[in-house]
Write an enzyme that holds these catalytic residues in place. Structure first.
Site, PDB file in Angstrom:
ATOM      1  N   ASN A 232      34.662  27.925  -9.439  1.00  0.00           N
ATOM      2  CA  ASN A 232      35.979  28.240 -10.013  1.00  0.00           C
ATOM      3  C   ASN A 232      36.652  29.395  -9.292  1.00  0.00           C
ATOM      4  OD1 ASN A 232      34.830  30.622 -11.019  1.00  0.00           O
ATOM      5  ND2 ASN A 232      34.616  29.839 -13.101  1.00  0.00           N
TER       6      ASN A 232
ATOM      7  N   GLU B  78      25.464  27.294 -11.461  1.00  0.00           N
ATOM      8  CA  GLU B  78      24.743  26.149 -12.026  1.00  0.00           C
ATOM      9  C   GLU B  78      25.370  24.818 -11.602  1.00  0.00           C
ATOM     10  OE1 GLU B  78      26.961  27.885 -13.746  1.00  0.00           O
ATOM     11  OE2 GLU B  78      28.272  26.261 -14.445  1.00  0.00           O
TER      12      GLU B  78
ATOM     13  N   TYR C 193      28.378  33.672  -4.826  1.00  0.00           N
ATOM     14  CA  TYR C 193      28.705  33.068  -6.127  1.00  0.00           C
ATOM     15  C   TYR C 193      28.505  31.551  -6.054  1.00  0.00           C
ATOM     16  CZ  TYR C 193      31.063  32.188 -10.561  1.00  0.00           C
ATOM     17  OH  TYR C 193      31.347  31.787 -11.844  1.00  0.00           O
TER      18      TYR C 193
ATOM     19  N   TYR D 134      21.550  31.954 -10.012  1.00  0.00           N
ATOM     20  CA  TYR D 134      21.586  30.788 -10.907  1.00  0.00           C
ATOM     21  C   TYR D 134      20.449  29.811 -10.610  1.00  0.00           C
ATOM     22  CZ  TYR D 134      26.240  31.882 -12.798  1.00  0.00           C
ATOM     23  OH  TYR D 134      27.305  32.460 -13.444  1.00  0.00           O
TER      24      TYR D 134
ATOM     25  N   GLU E 288      28.999  36.363 -14.101  1.00  0.00           N
ATOM     26  CA  GLU E 288      30.357  35.889 -13.816  1.00  0.00           C
ATOM     27  C   GLU E 288      30.834  36.476 -12.493  1.00  0.00           C
ATOM     28  OE1 GLU E 288      31.900  33.814 -16.201  1.00  0.00           O
ATOM     29  OE2 GLU E 288      29.860  33.935 -16.972  1.00  0.00           O
TER      30      GLU E 288
END
Ligand SMILES: *[C@@H]1O[C@H](CO)[C@@H](O)[C@H](O)[C@H]1NC(C)=O
Ligand SMILES: *[C@@H]1O[C@H](CO)[C@@H](O)[C@H](O)[C@H]1NC(C)=O
Ligand SMILES: *[C@@H]1O[C@H](CO)[C@@H](O)[C@H](O)[C@H]1NC(C)=O
Length: 349
Positions: free
Chosen positions: A236, A245, A242, A159, A128
């Site tokens: 997000n 997926e 970061y 990811y 996360e």
């Protein structure tokens, strides 16, 4: 850019559990479901090792409660000489304990309480972003190794990644009958991605899937998204490395050209060829982006130029947690005998 202050309190952490578990459920049930016999490489049995006793790697918790078969590591991750377990009775013998951040962040009591064996490594693990990793302060001076999507982690667990292929693989684009898809489960009107979408909407028709939108049954995920020429891989929250997926699985696995909103273009280019994605920052306005996508829609040659890299590279996105954990084995075999990580909070932001 989102600049969230990271003074999330104990109470906020608990709120995360009740609130985010739902989101996590949908995300992870879609992506990290246990898949038997679906690994890219032949699994090898890592339990048998004649000479030294195996190094025990203890999963302190199953990540978000998901269980999966352990001790089946793809050979490229070298799980030899290690024994993975989630049995806490083996704590005092464990060479490493993997602490999945979100499962232990509610209090220090969630961490092992028994005396810590002197040579044991504690591995702090998260996939996360910092915006969704509250309450790391009590980890200060407890952690030996970091494990995350951040490229500067001790154990880098992205990811997805690209692998070379021999060029014999078929370069076949699925038939494209639709224009733009987006899967979004958490509709936060103040987030950068929703604000950007609102600017884009008047100029571009976007099919939205997810909670309260078009249904996207998990088994048909790739099949449905493969119909689209473009996929909005909007993160997000915006943080270095970061890249989730949304890009690796939703877009690249379905041969939809990713339109990314996340860290800078140069950050993406550390992991991907420049033409393999379109960055929202490539255009001064959302209308500029919409015009470009509509232009590519009419020009197959130009559209296909964004896929030339696939002649020698293929995207890989692990669909299970297992490969991530497998990497701990080699990492602890290679780790210095003493290592301590000064501050998760100062690093992970
Ligand atoms: C956990 O390990 C202990 C000690 O080896 C063993 O007695 C126990 O049966 C194990 N528990 C499970 C659930 O495997
Ligand atoms: C490539 O596609 C052709 C036609 O669909 C098929 O016959 C062939 O088996 C495929 N080759 C590989 C390596 O998948
Ligand atoms: C891990 O870090 C802790 C806390 O700084 C330290 O006491 C311990 O000796 C370290 N263990 C290893 C194997 O480096």
């Amino acid at each position: 850019m989102e600049h969230k202050t990271r003074t999330l309190s104990f109470r906020n952490c608990l709120l995360f559990f009740t609130f985010q578990v739902v989101v996590a459920f949908f995300l992870f049930s879609a992506l990290f479901q246990v898949k038997h016999g679906n690994d890219q490489t032949e699994p090898i049995d890592v339990t048998s090792k004649p000479e030294e006793p195996a190094k025990i790697i203890l999963l302190w918790t199953w990540p978000f409660g998901y269980t999966f078969p352990l001790n089946k590591c793809p050979s490229q991750f070298d799980g030899t000489g290690c024994f993975f377990t989630a049995n806490r009775s083996l704590y005092s013998e464990a060479a490493a304990v993997v602490l999945h951040s979100r499962d232990v962040c509610s209090s220090r009591n969630q961490l092992p309480q028994a005396p810590r064996p002197p040579k044991q490594y504690w591995v702090w693990f998260t996939l996360e972003s910092p915006s969704h990793n509250p309450n790391t302060a009590f980890m200060e001076k407890l952690i030996n190794l970091t494990m995350s999507y951040r490229a500067d982690s001790d154990i880098f667990t992205p990811y997805g990644w690209l692998e070379r292929h021999d060029g014999k693989e078929n370069f076949t684009m699925p038939a494209k009958t639709k224009l733009v898809a987006w899967v979004v489960s958490n509709w936060n009107p103040n987030s950068r991605r929703i604000k950007y979408y609102e600017e884009l909407k008047p100029h571009l028709a976007v099919d939205i899937y997810g909670l309260q939108h078009l249904p996207l049954p998990r088994p048909k995920h790739i099949e449905i998204l493969s119909q689209y020429k473009f996929y909005l891989a909007f993160e997000n929250s915006i943080h270095e490395d970061y890249i989730t997926e949304k890009l690796w699985h939703n877009a690249l696995s379905s041969w939809a050209l990713p339109v990314v909103l996340g860290p800078s273009r140069s950050n993406y280019e550390r992991f991907l060829p420049p033409e393999s994605f379109i960055h929202v920052d490539d255009f001064p306005t959302a209308k500029g982006l919409a015009d470009y996508l509509n232009e590519l829609d009419k020009d197959d040659n130009k559209y296909m130029q964004h896929f030339n890299w696939r002649k020698h590279l293929k995207p890989v996105a692990p669909e299970s947690w297992n490969p991530h954990y497998c990497k701990v084995c080699k990492a602890i075999k290679d780790a210095p005998s003493y290592r301590t990580f000064p501050s998760i909070t100062n690093w992970f932001k």
